[in-house]
Design a protein around this motif. Structure first.
Motif, PDB file in Angstrom:
ATOM      1  N   PHE A 257      -1.410  -4.978   1.394  1.00 43.10           N
ATOM      2  CA  PHE A 257      -2.742  -4.236   1.846  1.00 43.10           C
ATOM      3  C   PHE A 257      -2.276  -2.483   1.973  1.00 43.10           C
ATOM      4  O   PHE A 257      -3.025  -1.773   1.851  1.00 43.10           O
ATOM      5  CB  PHE A 257      -3.371  -4.838   2.961  1.00 43.10           C
ATOM      6  CG  PHE A 257      -4.164  -5.851   2.861  1.00 43.10           C
ATOM      7  CD1 PHE A 257      -5.134  -5.827   1.830  1.00 43.10           C
ATOM      8  CD2 PHE A 257      -3.988  -7.112   3.469  1.00 43.10           C
ATOM      9  CE1 PHE A 257      -5.803  -6.984   1.692  1.00 43.10           C
ATOM     10  CE2 PHE A 257      -4.610  -8.116   3.372  1.00 43.10           C
ATOM     11  CZ  PHE A 257      -5.598  -8.190   2.390  1.00 43.10           C
ATOM     12  N   SER A 258      -1.228  -2.387   2.632  1.00 41.93           N
ATOM     13  CA  SER A 258      -0.748  -1.035   2.978  1.00 41.93           C
ATOM     14  C   SER A 258      -0.673  -0.170   1.501  1.00 41.93           C
ATOM     15  O   SER A 258      -1.062   0.804   1.440  1.00 41.93           O
ATOM     16  CB  SER A 258       0.562  -0.949   3.570  1.00 41.93           C
ATOM     17  OG  SER A 258       1.661  -1.702   2.703  1.00 41.93           O
ATOM     18  N   THR A 259      -0.150  -0.926   0.299  1.00 40.02           N
ATOM     19  CA  THR A 259       0.061  -0.340  -1.091  1.00 40.02           C
ATOM     20  C   THR A 259      -1.360  -0.276  -1.557  1.00 40.02           C
ATOM     21  O   THR A 259      -1.767   1.099  -2.064  1.00 40.02           O
ATOM     22  CB  THR A 259       0.750  -1.253  -1.801  1.00 40.02           C
ATOM     23  OG1 THR A 259       1.965  -1.531  -1.213  1.00 40.02           O
ATOM     24  CG2 THR A 259       1.070  -0.415  -3.388  1.00 40.02           C
ATOM     25  N   LEU A 260      -2.286  -1.179  -1.436  1.00 37.08           N
ATOM     26  CA  LEU A 260      -3.782  -1.203  -1.670  1.00 37.08           C
ATOM     27  C   LEU A 260      -4.391  -0.032  -0.985  1.00 37.08           C
ATOM     28  O   LEU A 260      -5.197   0.913  -1.632  1.00 37.08           O
ATOM     29  CB  LEU A 260      -4.597  -2.365  -1.703  1.00 37.08           C
ATOM     30  CG  LEU A 260      -5.774  -2.553  -2.084  1.00 37.08           C
ATOM     31  CD1 LEU A 260      -5.956  -2.107  -3.624  1.00 37.08           C
ATOM     32  CD2 LEU A 260      -6.337  -3.803  -1.835  1.00 37.08           C
ATOM     33  N   ASP A 261      -4.016   0.114   0.147  1.00 36.30           N
ATOM     34  CA  ASP A 261      -4.596   1.311   0.978  1.00 36.30           C
ATOM     35  C   ASP A 261      -4.473   2.748   0.483  1.00 36.30           C
ATOM     36  O   ASP A 261      -5.070   3.639   0.352  1.00 36.30           O
ATOM     37  CB  ASP A 261      -4.446   0.993   2.378  1.00 36.30           C
ATOM     38  CG  ASP A 261      -4.803   2.165   3.455  1.00 36.30           C
ATOM     39  OD1 ASP A 261      -6.027   2.398   3.341  1.00 36.30           O
ATOM     40  OD2 ASP A 261      -3.940   3.004   4.018  1.00 36.30           O
TER      41      ASP A 261
ATOM     42  N   GLU B  45       4.484   8.688  -7.026  1.00 33.56           N
ATOM     43  CA  GLU B  45       5.030   9.773  -5.955  1.00 33.56           C
ATOM     44  C   GLU B  45       4.184   9.845  -4.849  1.00 33.56           C
ATOM     45  O   GLU B  45       4.566   9.920  -3.822  1.00 33.56           O
ATOM     46  CB  GLU B  45       5.184  11.018  -6.785  1.00 33.56           C
ATOM     47  CG  GLU B  45       6.491  11.123  -7.664  1.00 33.56           C
ATOM     48  CD  GLU B  45       6.676  12.366  -8.487  1.00 33.56           C
ATOM     49  OE1 GLU B  45       5.753  13.340  -8.535  1.00 33.56           O
ATOM     50  OE2 GLU B  45       7.499  12.528  -9.400  1.00 33.56           O
ATOM     51  N   MET B  46       2.782   9.898  -5.310  1.00 26.73           N
ATOM     52  CA  MET B  46       1.655  10.017  -4.030  1.00 26.73           C
ATOM     53  C   MET B  46       1.790   9.107  -3.238  1.00 26.73           C
ATOM     54  O   MET B  46       1.515   9.291  -1.979  1.00 26.73           O
ATOM     55  CB  MET B  46       0.267  10.242  -4.721  1.00 26.73           C
ATOM     56  CG  MET B  46       0.144  11.455  -5.624  1.00 26.73           C
ATOM     57  SD  MET B  46      -1.207  11.441  -6.504  1.00 26.73           S
ATOM     58  CE  MET B  46      -2.584  11.501  -5.228  1.00 26.73           C
ATOM     59  N   ILE B  47       2.121   7.642  -3.424  1.00 28.53           N
ATOM     60  CA  ILE B  47       2.068   6.595  -2.489  1.00 28.53           C
ATOM     61  C   ILE B  47       3.378   5.982  -2.104  1.00 28.53           C
ATOM     62  O   ILE B  47       3.325   5.137  -1.340  1.00 28.53           O
ATOM     63  CB  ILE B  47       0.964   5.537  -3.215  1.00 28.53           C
ATOM     64  CG1 ILE B  47       1.660   4.789  -4.358  1.00 28.53           C
ATOM     65  CG2 ILE B  47      -0.375   5.833  -3.702  1.00 28.53           C
ATOM     66  CD1 ILE B  47       1.122   3.750  -5.113  1.00 28.53           C
ATOM     67  N   GLY B  48       4.382   6.404  -2.730  1.00 27.49           N
ATOM     68  CA  GLY B  48       5.740   6.345  -2.383  1.00 27.49           C
ATOM     69  C   GLY B  48       6.127   4.978  -2.755  1.00 27.49           C
ATOM     70  O   GLY B  48       6.939   4.321  -2.212  1.00 27.49           O
ATOM     71  N   ILE B  49       5.958   4.492  -4.207  1.00 29.35           N
ATOM     72  CA  ILE B  49       6.429   3.546  -4.467  1.00 29.35           C
ATOM     73  C   ILE B  49       7.234   3.844  -5.987  1.00 29.35           C
ATOM     74  O   ILE B  49       6.935   4.965  -6.361  1.00 29.35           O
ATOM     75  CB  ILE B  49       5.485   2.110  -4.901  1.00 29.35           C
ATOM     76  CG1 ILE B  49       4.583   2.494  -5.765  1.00 29.35           C
ATOM     77  CG2 ILE B  49       4.881   1.851  -3.697  1.00 29.35           C
ATOM     78  CD1 ILE B  49       3.533   1.376  -6.293  1.00 29.35           C
TER      79      ILE B  49
END
Length: 68
Positions: free
Chosen positions: A45-49, A23-27
């Protein structure tokens, strides 16, 4: 694969559940599960970030290289 995902360890240290991180990272939880299990073929990289920001960690805290 030689890349090991230590995301479960980092989540446990921060007392967070996968659902909360997703929920925090939007996946989706399903995509986070694929990543946690090491079955993902790639990570953006956007997910890792987003993961590193949410967990206040470095990429090396969640990903490691081990020789086979």
């Amino acid at each position: 694969m030689s890349i090991v995902v230590n995301l479960n360890t980092v989540l446990a240290k921060r007392n967070l559940k996968s659902k909360e991180l997703a929920e925090m990272i939007g996946i989706t939880e399903a995509n986070l599960s694929i990543l946690k299990s090491g079955k993902a073929k790639a990570i953006r990289f956007s997910t890792l970030d987003a993961i590193c920001k949410a967990l206040d960690c470095q990429p090396t805290d969640i990903l490691a290289y081990e020789k086979e």
